[in-house]
Write an enzyme that holds these catalytic residues in place. Structure first.
Site, PDB file in Angstrom:
ATOM      1  NE  ARG A  55      -0.998  -2.063   3.610  1.00 37.06           N
ATOM      2  CZ  ARG A  55      -1.734  -3.580   3.479  1.00 37.06           C
ATOM      3  NH1 ARG A  55      -3.060  -3.321   3.682  1.00 37.06           N
ATOM      4  NH2 ARG A  55      -0.970  -4.499   2.911  1.00 37.06           N
ATOM      5  CB  THR A  56       3.660   2.138   2.336  1.00 43.60           C
ATOM      6  OG1 THR A  56       3.440   2.295   2.802  1.00 43.60           O
ATOM      7  CG2 THR A  56       4.796   3.647   2.676  1.00 43.60           C
ATOM      8  CE  LYS A  83      24.047  -5.972 -12.197  1.00 45.68           C
ATOM      9  NZ  LYS A  83      24.825  -5.718 -13.656  1.00 45.68           N
ATOM     10  NE  ARG A 105       8.143   1.229   3.889  1.00 42.40           N
ATOM     11  CZ  ARG A 105       6.872   0.526   4.392  1.00 42.40           C
ATOM     12  NH1 ARG A 105       6.881  -1.214   3.550  1.00 42.40           N
ATOM     13  NH2 ARG A 105       6.256   1.524   4.040  1.00 42.40           N
ATOM     14  CG  HIS A 133       5.409   4.244   7.762  1.00 42.24           C
ATOM     15  ND1 HIS A 133       5.822   5.167   6.838  1.00 42.24           N
ATOM     16  CD2 HIS A 133       5.199   2.835   7.389  1.00 42.24           C
ATOM     17  CE1 HIS A 133       5.074   4.647   5.829  1.00 42.24           C
ATOM     18  NE2 HIS A 133       4.399   2.947   6.371  1.00 42.24           N
TER      19      HIS A 133
HETATM   20  C1  NCD Z   1       3.672  -0.306   8.176  1.00 40.68           C
HETATM   21  C2  NCD Z   1       5.465  -0.576   7.714  1.00 40.68           C
HETATM   22  O1  NCD Z   1       5.805  -1.209   6.644  1.00 40.68           O
HETATM   23  O2  NCD Z   1       5.679  -0.058   8.331  1.00 40.68           O
HETATM   24  N1  NCD Z   1       2.473  -0.983   6.709  1.00 40.68           N
HETATM   25  C3  NCD Z   1       2.345  -0.061   5.662  1.00 40.68           C
HETATM   26  O3  NCD Z   1       2.972   0.639   5.513  1.00 40.68           O
HETATM   27  N2  NCD Z   1       0.846  -0.172   5.939  1.00 40.68           N
HETATM   28  C4  NCD Z   1       3.806  -1.807   9.671  1.00 40.68           C
HETATM   29  C5  NCD Z   1       3.727  -3.219   9.135  1.00 40.68           C
HETATM   30  O4  NCD Z   1       4.614  -3.873   8.248  1.00 40.68           O
HETATM   31  O5  NCD Z   1       3.217  -3.563   9.555  1.00 40.68           O
END
Ligand code: NCD
Length: 317
Positions: A55-56, A83, A105, A133
């Site tokens: 989703r992100t 690599k 990320r 986050h």
């Molecule tokens: C979270 C994350 O990746 O930190 N998910 C997200 O971004 N919706 C939480 C998780 O992975 O549990």
């Protein structure tokens, strides 16, 4: 606003409210049949994902595209990172390609901070290790405000709202960002988790801690369930999944102990049957699907405010 969005803890209350109010305006525009705005035309947003995400990543992509930015999606799998290319060299490559903003990320806490020192573009943290986050916390605050109508002061914050965060706090950047932002917005936070899934430093955090979920439920306006992050676990943190669910999982019986107006949140991805029962996840009290929709509006607001695009009407600023 700062140049970058690395941590919710860096936001002032005014910054946070500006993002939420802008997201509100953008959400209204997203209800129109034609969702696209010309605001970031000619700008390039790079999604730099070193960790898995559904989703992100898609949410940032949708947000940038609705503002008419060009989007480049980069995932570490299948790239020169495999690599052995370093984050710095990857970043400089993106810079050379003209990235105006980089959404990153990474499994290492602090990676977005390092990146911000190397590139000229704006850096947005989409989750770094067990650190922060921030856009998740912003979309959560946005969802709470929409559902519960803001806090008692009526000033647009979440003053006096009681939020309970349950589960794997130790590994959760979502929890860390939420605690920071909820405090900034005036909400009260209680953490409920097995002692093994709380950080040692929790005593210094501005929140309460309880080990008894049933005692906290009737006093919660919001209950936020966290995923048990097995991929980050290096040891056994609880005896069994069954035992964990029995003590810390949210099932229909427990949901009935919440006040009538209370909402149930989860950032996703969920482990149905572990931290949350399917019937709770799918109930009208659950905001899980709304959180995803709200995520796009909030990320549009962040991109818009950081990149300083044209006015929302389409006129240049
Ligand atoms: C979270 C994350 O990746 O930190 N998910 C997200 O971004 N919706 C939480 C998780 O992975 O549990």
């Amino acid at each position: 606003m700062n140049r970058h969005l690395i941590a919710a803890a860096d936001l002032s209350r005014d910054d946070a409210l500006l993002i939420l109010d802008t997201a509100e305006e953008l959400a209204r525009m997203s209800d129109r049949p034609i969702k696209k705005l010309p605001t970031l035309r000619g700008r390039t947003v790079v999604n730099l994902f070193f960790e898995d995400s559904t989703r992100t990543r898609i949410s940032f992509e949708a947000a940038a595209k609705r503002l008419s930015a060009d989007v480049i999606n980069f995932s570490a799998k299948g790239s020169s990172v495999a690599k052995g290319e370093s984050l710095k060299d990857t970043a400089l490559t993106l810079e050379a390609m003209g990235a105006d903003a980089v959404v990153i990320r990474h499994d290492a806490s602090g990676a977005p901070h390092r990146l911000a020192g190397w590139i000229r573009g704006h850096v947005i943290n989409a989750g770094d290790g067990m650190h922060e986050h921030p856009t998740q916390a912003l979309l959560d605050a946005f969802t709470i405000r929409r559902r519960l109508g803001g806090g008692r002061s009526g000033a647009g914050g979440l003053d006096g709202v009681r939020v309970t965060i349950v589960g794997d706090v130790l590994h959760s950047r979502v929890a860390r960002s939420n605690i920071a932002l909820l405090n900034i917005l005036g909400a009260g936070v209680t953490l409920v988790a097995p002692p093994t899934l709380l950080p040692i430093a929790v005593d210094g955090w501005s929140c309460e801690v309880s080990y008894d979920l049933d005692a906290v439920l009737p006093k919660s306006d919001v209950i936020m369930m966290l995923r048990v992050q097995r991929e980050r676990m290096t040891a056994a943190y609880f005896p069994s999944v069954r035992e964990y669910s029995r003590r810390y999982g949210l099932d229909a019986g427990r949901m009935a102990m919440l006040p009538e107006h209370a909402i149930v949140m989860h950032p996703g991805p969920m482990n149905r049957g572990v931290e949350i029962a399917a019937e709770v996840a799918d109930s009208p009290r659950s905001t899980i699907v709304e959180q995803v929709a709200n995520g796009v509006s909030v990320r549009m607001a962040v991109l818009y405010l950081l990149l300083g695009g044209a006015e929302l009407t389409g006129e240049p600023r």
